[in-house]
Design a protein around this motif. Structure first.
Motif, PDB file in Angstrom:
ATOM      1  N   MET A   1       0.941  -1.337  -0.046  1.00 39.12           N
ATOM      2  CA  MET A   1      -0.086  -0.001  -0.031  1.00 39.12           C
ATOM      3  C   MET A   1       0.864   1.230  -0.178  1.00 39.12           C
ATOM      4  O   MET A   1       0.486   2.342  -0.654  1.00 39.12           O
ATOM      5  CB  MET A   1      -1.072  -0.114   1.107  1.00 39.12           C
ATOM      6  N   LEU A   2       1.982   1.211   0.875  1.00 39.11           N
ATOM      7  CA  LEU A   2       2.922   2.515   0.907  1.00 39.11           C
ATOM      8  C   LEU A   2       3.588   2.663  -0.531  1.00 39.11           C
ATOM      9  O   LEU A   2       3.524   3.755  -1.073  1.00 39.11           O
ATOM     10  CB  LEU A   2       3.745   2.186   1.964  1.00 39.11           C
ATOM     11  N   SER A   3       3.999   1.575  -1.248  1.00 45.61           N
ATOM     12  CA  SER A   3       4.469   1.869  -2.565  1.00 45.61           C
ATOM     13  C   SER A   3       3.478   2.257  -3.536  1.00 45.61           C
ATOM     14  O   SER A   3       3.934   3.238  -4.250  1.00 45.61           O
ATOM     15  CB  SER A   3       5.174   0.430  -3.200  1.00 45.61           C
ATOM     16  N   ALA A   4       2.243   1.843  -3.495  1.00 48.48           N
ATOM     17  CA  ALA A   4       1.362   2.661  -4.444  1.00 48.48           C
ATOM     18  C   ALA A   4       1.087   4.061  -3.932  1.00 48.48           C
ATOM     19  O   ALA A   4       0.857   4.988  -5.043  1.00 48.48           O
ATOM     20  CB  ALA A   4      -0.039   1.519  -4.300  1.00 48.48           C
ATOM     21  N   TYR A   5       0.952   4.420  -2.867  1.00 38.65           N
ATOM     22  CA  TYR A   5       0.960   5.629  -2.543  1.00 38.65           C
ATOM     23  C   TYR A   5       1.878   6.665  -2.930  1.00 38.65           C
ATOM     24  O   TYR A   5       1.676   7.770  -3.353  1.00 38.65           O
ATOM     25  CB  TYR A   5       0.629   5.934  -1.001  1.00 38.65           C
ATOM     26  N   LEU A   6       3.373   5.953  -2.632  1.00 41.66           N
ATOM     27  CA  LEU A   6       4.217   6.800  -3.131  1.00 41.66           C
ATOM     28  C   LEU A   6       4.251   6.840  -4.670  1.00 41.66           C
ATOM     29  O   LEU A   6       4.855   8.012  -5.037  1.00 41.66           O
ATOM     30  CB  LEU A   6       5.710   6.078  -2.721  1.00 41.66           C
ATOM     31  N   GLU A   7       4.125   6.023  -5.373  1.00 42.79           N
ATOM     32  CA  GLU A   7       4.075   6.143  -6.955  1.00 42.79           C
ATOM     33  C   GLU A   7       3.408   7.120  -7.207  1.00 42.79           C
ATOM     34  O   GLU A   7       3.650   7.998  -8.061  1.00 42.79           O
ATOM     35  CB  GLU A   7       3.736   4.602  -7.241  1.00 42.79           C
ATOM     36  N   GLU A   8       2.072   7.431  -6.623  1.00 43.88           N
ATOM     37  CA  GLU A   8       1.061   8.338  -6.976  1.00 43.88           C
ATOM     38  C   GLU A   8       1.507   9.750  -6.649  1.00 43.88           C
ATOM     39  O   GLU A   8       1.494  10.792  -7.132  1.00 43.88           O
ATOM     40  CB  GLU A   8      -0.297   8.152  -6.387  1.00 43.88           C
ATOM     41  N   MET A   9       2.155   9.866  -5.529  1.00 42.53           N
ATOM     42  CA  MET A   9       2.658  10.996  -4.940  1.00 42.53           C
ATOM     43  C   MET A   9       3.798  11.522  -5.657  1.00 42.53           C
ATOM     44  O   MET A   9       4.032  12.765  -5.886  1.00 42.53           O
ATOM     45  CB  MET A   9       3.217  10.958  -3.503  1.00 42.53           C
ATOM     46  N   VAL A  10       4.687  10.721  -6.205  1.00 46.31           N
ATOM     47  CA  VAL A  10       6.086  11.318  -7.131  1.00 46.31           C
ATOM     48  C   VAL A  10       5.800  11.240  -8.632  1.00 46.31           C
ATOM     49  O   VAL A  10       6.870  11.751  -9.502  1.00 46.31           O
ATOM     50  CB  VAL A  10       7.247  10.538  -6.521  1.00 46.31           C
ATOM     51  N   ALA A  11       4.697  10.849  -9.031  1.00 42.60           N
ATOM     52  CA  ALA A  11       4.300  10.969 -10.440  1.00 42.60           C
ATOM     53  C   ALA A  11       4.695  12.110 -11.152  1.00 42.60           C
ATOM     54  O   ALA A  11       5.177  12.022 -12.188  1.00 42.60           O
ATOM     55  CB  ALA A  11       2.823  10.506 -10.576  1.00 42.60           C
ATOM     56  N   GLY A  12       4.515  13.192 -10.788  1.00 42.41           N
ATOM     57  CA  GLY A  12       4.842  14.513 -11.499  1.00 42.41           C
ATOM     58  C   GLY A  12       6.065  14.942 -11.048  1.00 42.41           C
ATOM     59  O   GLY A  12       6.397  16.123 -11.622  1.00 42.41           O
ATOM     60  N   MET A  13       7.231  14.328 -10.860  1.00 41.64           N
ATOM     61  CA  MET A  13       8.374  14.858 -10.396  1.00 41.64           C
ATOM     62  C   MET A  13       9.359  14.656 -11.405  1.00 41.64           C
ATOM     63  O   MET A  13      10.480  14.973 -11.200  1.00 41.64           O
ATOM     64  CB  MET A  13       9.024  14.307  -9.220  1.00 41.64           C
ATOM     65  N   GLY A  14       8.934  14.194 -12.535  1.00 40.62           N
ATOM     66  CA  GLY A  14       9.987  13.996 -14.022  1.00 40.62           C
ATOM     67  C   GLY A  14      10.858  12.771 -13.856  1.00 40.62           C
ATOM     68  O   GLY A  14      10.295  11.707 -13.687  1.00 40.62           O
ATOM     69  N   ARG A  15      12.134  12.912 -13.774  1.00 41.30           N
ATOM     70  CA  ARG A  15      12.990  11.988 -13.868  1.00 41.30           C
ATOM     71  C   ARG A  15      12.824  10.980 -12.934  1.00 41.30           C
ATOM     72  O   ARG A  15      12.617  10.751 -11.767  1.00 41.30           O
ATOM     73  CB  ARG A  15      14.564  12.617 -13.884  1.00 41.30           C
ATOM     74  N   LEU A  16      13.161   9.506 -13.422  1.00 46.32           N
ATOM     75  CA  LEU A  16      13.020   8.492 -12.419  1.00 46.32           C
ATOM     76  C   LEU A  16      13.898   8.426 -11.379  1.00 46.32           C
ATOM     77  O   LEU A  16      13.593   8.187 -10.219  1.00 46.32           O
ATOM     78  CB  LEU A  16      13.135   7.177 -13.434  1.00 46.32           C
ATOM     79  N   GLU A  17      15.310   9.225 -11.593  1.00 44.61           N
ATOM     80  CA  GLU A  17      16.032   8.955 -10.484  1.00 44.61           C
ATOM     81  C   GLU A  17      15.497   9.967  -9.223  1.00 44.61           C
ATOM     82  O   GLU A  17      15.799   9.865  -8.101  1.00 44.61           O
ATOM     83  CB  GLU A  17      17.332   9.470 -10.741  1.00 44.61           C
TER      84      GLU A  17
END
Length: 93
Positions: A1-17
């Motif tokens: 659940m945390l990983s799904a939340y984090l994925e959504e949270m960082v989606a607009g941050m650009g570069r994968l790194e």
């Protein structure tokens, strides 16, 4: 659940790194430890002492690399993520 939340949270941050470093940073905030600044967090996140400096740099780049943007320039998904972040923060205080 945390990983799904984090994925959504960082989606607009650009570069994968940058997105991955922010995920690690948020994980570091959730770990035990008095100091939540980047250097102590990097030390808690890395088992190998030789990797601490590299992690510190990655965490620092999350914040230093991205200039602030006006809210109108932030994708709607990222705005929802911010709202979710505020709600979660409120729940854990």
């Amino acid at each position: 659940m945390l990983s799904a939340y984090l994925e959504e949270m960082v989606a607009g941050m650009g570069r994968l790194e940058r997105r991955r470093a922010m995920e690690v940073y948020v994980t570091g905030l959730l770990l035990d430890g008095e100091r939540k600044s980047i250097e102590p967090m990097a030390a808690r996140l890395m088992e190998d002492a030789g990797e601490i400096e590299a992690m510190r740099q990655r965490l620092q780049q999350c914040f230093a690399a991205a200039p602030p943007r006006p809210l109108s320039a932030v994708p709607p998904q990222a705005r929802r993520s911010r709202a979710s972040s505020r709600a979660v923060t409120h729940l854990i205080k």
